[in-house]
Design a protein around this motif. Structure first.
Motif, short mmCIF file in Angstrom:
data_model
loop_
_atom_site.label_atom_id
_atom_site.label_comp_id
_atom_site.label_asym_id
_atom_site.label_seq_id
_atom_site.Cartn_x
_atom_site.Cartn_y
_atom_site.Cartn_z
N HIS A 176 52.62 69.10 93.29
CA HIS A 176 52.15 68.26 92.08
C HIS A 176 53.55 67.71 91.73
O HIS A 176 54.01 67.05 92.62
N HIS A 177 54.02 67.91 90.74
CA HIS A 177 55.39 66.98 90.04
C HIS A 177 56.68 67.83 90.49
O HIS A 177 57.90 67.28 90.10
N ALA A 178 56.53 69.00 91.11
CA ALA A 178 57.87 69.74 91.24
C ALA A 178 58.65 69.36 92.54
O ALA A 178 58.58 69.93 93.54
N GLY A 179 59.85 68.66 92.24
CA GLY A 179 60.64 68.18 93.09
C GLY A 179 61.49 69.38 93.74
O GLY A 179 61.65 69.53 94.85
N THR A 180 61.92 70.41 92.83
CA THR A 180 62.57 71.43 93.49
C THR A 180 61.93 72.12 94.44
O THR A 180 62.30 72.49 95.46
N ALA A 181 60.63 72.49 94.20
CA ALA A 181 59.57 73.18 95.01
C ALA A 181 59.51 72.21 96.28
O ALA A 181 59.50 72.71 97.47
N MET A 182 59.50 70.90 96.23
CA MET A 182 59.48 70.05 97.41
C MET A 182 60.54 70.42 98.36
O MET A 182 60.52 70.48 99.67
N ASP A 200 55.79 75.73 84.77
CA ASP A 200 54.95 75.10 85.88
C ASP A 200 55.68 75.23 87.29
O ASP A 200 54.85 75.47 88.31
N ASP A 201 56.78 74.68 87.44
CA ASP A 201 57.41 74.66 88.64
C ASP A 201 57.70 76.07 89.18
O ASP A 201 57.45 76.17 90.48
N ALA A 202 57.86 76.87 88.42
CA ALA A 202 58.10 78.30 89.06
C ALA A 202 56.87 78.91 89.74
O ALA A 202 56.58 79.30 90.56
N GLU A 203 55.68 78.36 88.75
CA GLU A 203 54.20 78.99 89.24
C GLU A 203 54.13 78.31 90.52
O GLU A 203 53.44 78.92 91.41
N VAL A 204 54.12 76.83 90.47
CA VAL A 204 54.04 76.20 91.84
C VAL A 204 54.60 76.80 93.07
O VAL A 204 54.22 76.64 94.19
N MET A 205 56.02 77.05 92.90
CA MET A 205 56.88 77.71 93.92
C MET A 205 56.28 79.03 94.32
O MET A 205 56.04 79.12 95.51
N ASP A 242 51.62 62.36 75.65
CA ASP A 242 51.47 63.30 76.63
C ASP A 242 52.42 64.40 76.56
O ASP A 242 53.23 64.79 77.46
N ALA A 243 52.66 65.08 75.34
CA ALA A 243 53.39 65.92 75.10
C ALA A 243 53.34 67.22 75.85
O ALA A 243 54.32 68.08 75.94
N GLU A 244 52.14 67.58 76.59
CA GLU A 244 52.04 68.71 77.33
C GLU A 244 52.84 68.70 78.39
O GLU A 244 53.08 69.84 79.31
N VAL A 245 53.59 67.62 78.84
CA VAL A 245 54.26 67.45 80.03
C VAL A 245 55.44 68.58 79.91
O VAL A 245 56.04 69.00 80.96
N VAL A 246 55.64 69.16 78.93
CA VAL A 246 56.93 69.98 78.80
C VAL A 246 56.56 71.44 79.42
O VAL A 246 57.47 71.91 79.72
N SER A 247 55.43 71.89 80.06
CA SER A 247 55.01 72.91 80.61
C SER A 247 55.75 72.96 82.03
O SER A 247 55.78 73.90 82.52
N LYS A 248 56.22 71.94 82.36
CA LYS A 248 56.99 72.04 83.67
C LYS A 248 57.94 72.80 83.74
O LYS A 248 58.23 73.27 84.68
N SER A 249 58.90 72.81 82.64
CA SER A 249 60.06 73.74 82.64
C SER A 249 59.70 74.62 81.45
O SER A 249 60.73 75.68 81.27
N TYR A 250 59.38 74.39 80.27
CA TYR A 250 59.21 75.08 79.10
C TYR A 250 57.91 75.03 78.22
O TYR A 250 58.03 74.42 77.10
N SER A 259 65.11 80.57 89.02
CA SER A 259 64.09 81.20 89.35
C SER A 259 63.62 80.87 90.71
O SER A 259 63.00 81.52 91.55
N ASN A 260 63.54 79.76 90.86
CA ASN A 260 62.94 79.01 92.31
C ASN A 260 63.98 79.49 93.18
O ASN A 260 63.42 79.74 94.66
N ARG A 261 65.39 79.35 93.32
CA ARG A 261 66.29 80.06 94.10
C ARG A 261 65.80 81.59 94.38
O ARG A 261 65.63 81.83 95.74
#
Length: 409
Positions: free
Chosen positions: A67-73, A48-53, A384-392, A26-28
């Motif tokens: 934020h935490h999105a290394g791929t986007a960086m 979240d990562d795709a949204e940030v991108m 901190d289970a909400e962290v899964v939103s980063k990818s899933y 997606s990010n590519r």
């Protein structure tokens, strides 16, 4: 959000799960779409990562917080460096400011990019003034994260003279490099990858093209783990997947045969079948080409009472957390006999599996999801289970479809 997970009442699983598009693909695809607006994307990741991108790509001037999105960086660093007229400061979370970008920044600077560090040398935040890049030859160490390499390859066709990239040393994460090159080929960009040299031809315009993102194999890994920990006869159907996947984590099909899980393709779905219990008590895998599934495999082995020796994990030190140390800490809490170095993990036979332990997730989506399958064996908590939103984002809802008991504490 703290969750309590407990065992499905029936460990003979028969379920269907729909997983959204791969975060990596997606990010590519999003970056290519920003360069070539004629591209249409289907089955985009809802992470979240795709949204940030997506948000980052729309900004022309000012601060871009990923934020935490290394791929986007990594990807946005290359993108903004090559966009004349755009000027941004690229920053992120506290952890992101501790993740190195120097190798990529220096490569871009050697091509003529104008990038400076706002605080610490070699780390975000970075200030980027977009330029029309005409240089077309650069080299990078071959054993670094493939995201640095892909960042350069993705912008290469939009550069006036394309790009010739030399990788110095032994190449790791080859599948992710090939994924990037395959996507370039899909939009009509000529490229070659011979030996340690990658060449990408310039392409000013792209005809109207439809890119269909395959569902995420990294997300599928957690269902492979659940299947391995289930009873013989269990079947979990996942969609939508391709037998000729571009994703490196599709190696799961081969690796999980060691745990008695067979993979079958039926149209655009993949069926995971638990056909037998593991025959061996120890596995050894080199995960240099698929490091993101290391956590899943280590937890699977612990859940099955198996030993494992995992190598090729050098990139895990600079992920959302130091994943090797995090695995050591959390598996030890559960009773595992585990040792780690800066690039390897060894799990020896453990005498206990401690129930009702609270797993810390370290702002790392993969820590939460990799440990969740253990609820097939023991009840446990996930902090901190909400962290899964980063990818899933739908992960916990989908676990409930498998009859896992998921309760907010």
């Amino acid at each position: 959000m703290k969750l309590h997970l407990s065992t499905p009442s029936n460990k003979l699983l028969q379920n269907n799960i729909q997983i959204t598009g791969s975060k990596s693909e997606s990010n590519r695809s999003l970056l290519l779409q920003a360069l070539y607006p004629n591209i249409n994307i289907e089955n985009l990741s809802n992470s979240d990562d795709a949204e940030v991108m997506q948000k980052g790509l729309k900004i022309d001037n000012g601060v871009v917080d990923i934020h935490h999105a290394g791929t986007a960086m990594r990807f946005l660093t290359g993108f903004f460096a090559s966009q004349e007229g755009k000027e941004v400061t690229l920053t992120g979370s506290q952890r992101m400011t501790e993740r190195p970008v120097k190798v990529l920044v220096e490569a871009l600077q050697n091509l003529g990019a104008e990038i400076s560090y706002e605080k610490n040398e070699g780390y975000p935040p970075i200030h980027i003034k977009g330029k029309n890049i005409e240089e077309n030859k650069v080299s990078l160490p071959a054993n670094i994260s493939s995201q640095y390499i892909s960042s350069l390859l993705l912008i290469a066709p939009s550069l006036k003279n394309g790009l010739e990239l030399e990788l110095v040393g032994k190449i790791t994460s080859v599948p992710y490099i090939k994924m990037t090159l395959a996507l370039l080929a899909q939009i009509g960009v000529e490229n070659t990858f011979e030996g340690n040299t990658i060449k990408v031809s310039p392409k000013p315009n792209v005809e109207s093209t439809n890119l269909v993102v395959e569902s995420d194999w990294s997300s599928a890994s957690y269902y492979y783990s659940i299947a391995a920990l289930s009873e013989v006869g269990s079947e979990i159907t996942l969609s939508a997947y391709k037998s000729n996947s571009l994703q490196g984590d599709s190696v799961l099909q081969e690796l999980y045969t060691e745990f008695g899980v067979e993979t079958q393709f039926e149209g655009n779905t993949v069926v995971l079948k638990k056909v037998e219990n593991p025959k061996e008590q120890k596995v050894q895998f080199d995960l240099s080409n698929a490091p993101d599934i290391a956590q899943t495999i280590a937890v699977t082995c612990f859940g099955l009472g198996m030993e494992c020796h995992l190598t090729g994990l050098h990139t895990l030190k600079i992920k959302e957390t130091d994943r090797l140390e995090a695995l050591h800490t959390e598996l030890s809490k559960l009773g595992a006999n585990i040792t780690v170095t800066d690039k390897e993990l060894t799990l020896s036979l453990s005498e206990a599996m401690n129930a009702e332990v609270a797993i810390d997730t370290y702002n790392d989506h993969r820590m939460a999801m990799a440990f969740a399958p253990l609820a097939m064996k023991i009840p446990l908590y996930v902090n901190d289970a909400e962290v899964v939103s980063k990818s899933y984002p739908d992960f916990w809802k989908d676990l409930e479809k498998l009859d896992f008991q998921v309760k907010t504490v």
